[in-house]
Motif scaffolding. Structure first.
Motif, PDB file in Angstrom:
ATOM      1  N   ARG A 125       0.782  -1.182   0.108  1.00  0.00           N
ATOM      2  CA  ARG A 125      -0.082  -0.008   0.068  1.00  0.00           C
ATOM      3  C   ARG A 125       0.917   1.221  -0.047  1.00  0.00           C
ATOM      4  O   ARG A 125       0.504   2.243  -0.667  1.00  0.00           O
ATOM      5  CB  ARG A 125      -0.904   0.051   1.151  1.00  0.00           C
ATOM      6  CG  ARG A 125      -1.966  -1.096   1.117  1.00  0.00           C
ATOM      7  CD  ARG A 125      -3.009  -0.848   2.375  1.00  0.00           C
ATOM      8  NE  ARG A 125      -3.823  -1.935   2.386  1.00  0.00           N
ATOM      9  CZ  ARG A 125      -4.925  -2.186   1.716  1.00  0.00           C
ATOM     10  NH1 ARG A 125      -5.337  -1.103   1.021  1.00  0.00           N
ATOM     11  NH2 ARG A 125      -5.878  -3.203   2.189  1.00  0.00           N
ATOM     12  N   ARG A 126       2.071   1.228   0.706  1.00  0.00           N
ATOM     13  CA  ARG A 126       2.741   2.463   0.843  1.00  0.00           C
ATOM     14  C   ARG A 126       3.557   2.510  -0.516  1.00  0.00           C
ATOM     15  O   ARG A 126       3.616   3.757  -0.995  1.00  0.00           O
ATOM     16  CB  ARG A 126       3.916   2.208   1.945  1.00  0.00           C
ATOM     17  CG  ARG A 126       4.759   3.356   2.182  1.00  0.00           C
ATOM     18  CD  ARG A 126       5.866   3.338   3.437  1.00  0.00           C
ATOM     19  NE  ARG A 126       5.898   1.858   4.025  1.00  0.00           N
ATOM     20  CZ  ARG A 126       5.384   1.017   4.926  1.00  0.00           C
ATOM     21  NH1 ARG A 126       4.291   1.803   5.435  1.00  0.00           N
ATOM     22  NH2 ARG A 126       5.740   0.046   5.281  1.00  0.00           N
ATOM     23  N   ALA A 127       3.987   1.736  -1.380  1.00  0.00           N
ATOM     24  CA  ALA A 127       4.554   1.746  -2.492  1.00  0.00           C
ATOM     25  C   ALA A 127       3.458   1.964  -3.553  1.00  0.00           C
ATOM     26  O   ALA A 127       3.923   2.886  -4.272  1.00  0.00           O
ATOM     27  CB  ALA A 127       4.972   0.283  -2.860  1.00  0.00           C
ATOM     28  N   ALA A 128       2.276   1.656  -3.462  1.00  0.00           N
ATOM     29  CA  ALA A 128       1.280   2.385  -4.206  1.00  0.00           C
ATOM     30  C   ALA A 128       1.210   3.735  -4.126  1.00  0.00           C
ATOM     31  O   ALA A 128       1.042   4.504  -5.107  1.00  0.00           O
ATOM     32  CB  ALA A 128      -0.004   1.536  -4.134  1.00  0.00           C
ATOM     33  N   ARG A 129       0.779   4.030  -2.818  1.00  0.00           N
ATOM     34  CA  ARG A 129       0.716   5.641  -2.634  1.00  0.00           C
ATOM     35  C   ARG A 129       1.948   6.480  -2.995  1.00  0.00           C
ATOM     36  O   ARG A 129       1.762   7.467  -3.770  1.00  0.00           O
ATOM     37  CB  ARG A 129       0.633   5.917  -0.942  1.00  0.00           C
ATOM     38  CG  ARG A 129      -0.635   5.627  -0.525  1.00  0.00           C
ATOM     39  CD  ARG A 129      -0.907   6.160   1.012  1.00  0.00           C
ATOM     40  NE  ARG A 129       0.344   5.813   1.875  1.00  0.00           N
ATOM     41  CZ  ARG A 129      -0.060   4.623   2.612  1.00  0.00           C
ATOM     42  NH1 ARG A 129      -0.869   3.857   2.603  1.00  0.00           N
ATOM     43  NH2 ARG A 129       1.025   4.261   3.298  1.00  0.00           N
ATOM     44  N   VAL A 130       3.081   5.987  -2.920  1.00  0.00           N
ATOM     45  CA  VAL A 130       4.403   6.750  -3.662  1.00  0.00           C
ATOM     46  C   VAL A 130       4.258   6.798  -5.055  1.00  0.00           C
ATOM     47  O   VAL A 130       4.258   7.620  -5.853  1.00  0.00           O
ATOM     48  CB  VAL A 130       5.653   5.973  -2.974  1.00  0.00           C
ATOM     49  CG1 VAL A 130       6.783   6.774  -3.775  1.00  0.00           C
ATOM     50  CG2 VAL A 130       5.665   6.115  -1.653  1.00  0.00           C
ATOM     51  N   ALA A 131       3.832   5.598  -5.673  1.00  0.00           N
ATOM     52  CA  ALA A 131       3.917   5.604  -7.287  1.00  0.00           C
ATOM     53  C   ALA A 131       2.897   6.403  -7.685  1.00  0.00           C
ATOM     54  O   ALA A 131       2.888   7.514  -8.559  1.00  0.00           O
ATOM     55  CB  ALA A 131       3.570   4.224  -7.689  1.00  0.00           C
ATOM     56  N   VAL A 132       1.492   6.393  -7.042  1.00  0.00           N
ATOM     57  CA  VAL A 132       0.363   7.324  -7.463  1.00  0.00           C
ATOM     58  C   VAL A 132       0.734   8.809  -7.017  1.00  0.00           C
ATOM     59  O   VAL A 132       0.662   9.743  -8.060  1.00  0.00           O
ATOM     60  CB  VAL A 132      -0.892   6.848  -6.992  1.00  0.00           C
ATOM     61  CG1 VAL A 132      -2.148   7.789  -7.116  1.00  0.00           C
ATOM     62  CG2 VAL A 132      -1.234   5.583  -7.572  1.00  0.00           C
ATOM     63  N   GLY A 133       1.425   9.108  -6.204  1.00  0.00           N
ATOM     64  CA  GLY A 133       1.595  10.447  -5.768  1.00  0.00           C
ATOM     65  C   GLY A 133       2.897  11.096  -6.310  1.00  0.00           C
ATOM     66  O   GLY A 133       2.648  12.146  -6.423  1.00  0.00           O
TER      67      GLY A 133
END
Length: 147
Positions: free
Chosen positions: A40-48
């Motif tokens: 989830r953290r990696a996804a937030r970084v990628a999208v952000g």
């Protein structure tokens, strides 16, 4: 004794020459204890950090040293509301879009003239959850034609 010193010096020299190249490799290997919170953290970084997120189709292929790919956006989820995005390759850490007709969700960086598609692991389920749009439903992957 002198022989051991020479061997040690050669080993150190080899290590100094090889390790930086290994450290810059693009492959991403998740640790054994990688869990849903990490994903989830990696996804937030990628999208952000993405400049643009699109559901796109390659209409002109990338040809190394000659031309960047052109991608037609069917849907823009983040970034400029453009119909076409030029997508290049800075290094082997970026994915070269060389298959005409290939369709998938693209999380792009760079821009505004040329965008890049980092070649790394994807946390697709979590990215889609953050975007409120599920790629398997609205824009399933299509392979495209071989270069």
């Amino acid at each position: 004794m002198r022989k051991h010193v020479i061997h040690a010096a050669l080993a150190i020299g080899f290590g100094l020459a090889v390790i930086p190249q290994m450290a810059s490799a693009c492959s991403i290997v998740a640790p054994d204890d990688w869990g849903p919170a990490d994903s989830r953290r990696a996804a937030r970084v990628a999208v952000g950090t993405a400049t643009a997120i699109i559901d796109g189709e390659v209409i002109r292929p990338f040809i190394h040293g000659k031309q960047n790919a052109i991608v037609r956006a069917a849907r823009v989820l983040k970034g400029p509301r453009k119909v076409e995005f030029e997508v290049g390759e800075r290094s082997s850490c970026d994915r070269a879009l060389d298959r005409v007709g290939e369709r998938f969700r693209m999380i792009l960086t760079g821009g505004p003239a040329v965008y890049y598609l980092p070649d790394g692991g994807s946390e697709a389920v979590y990215e889609d959850e953050l975007l409120g749009s599920y790629r398997e439903v609205v824009w399933p992957y299509t392979r495209g034609t071989e270069p």
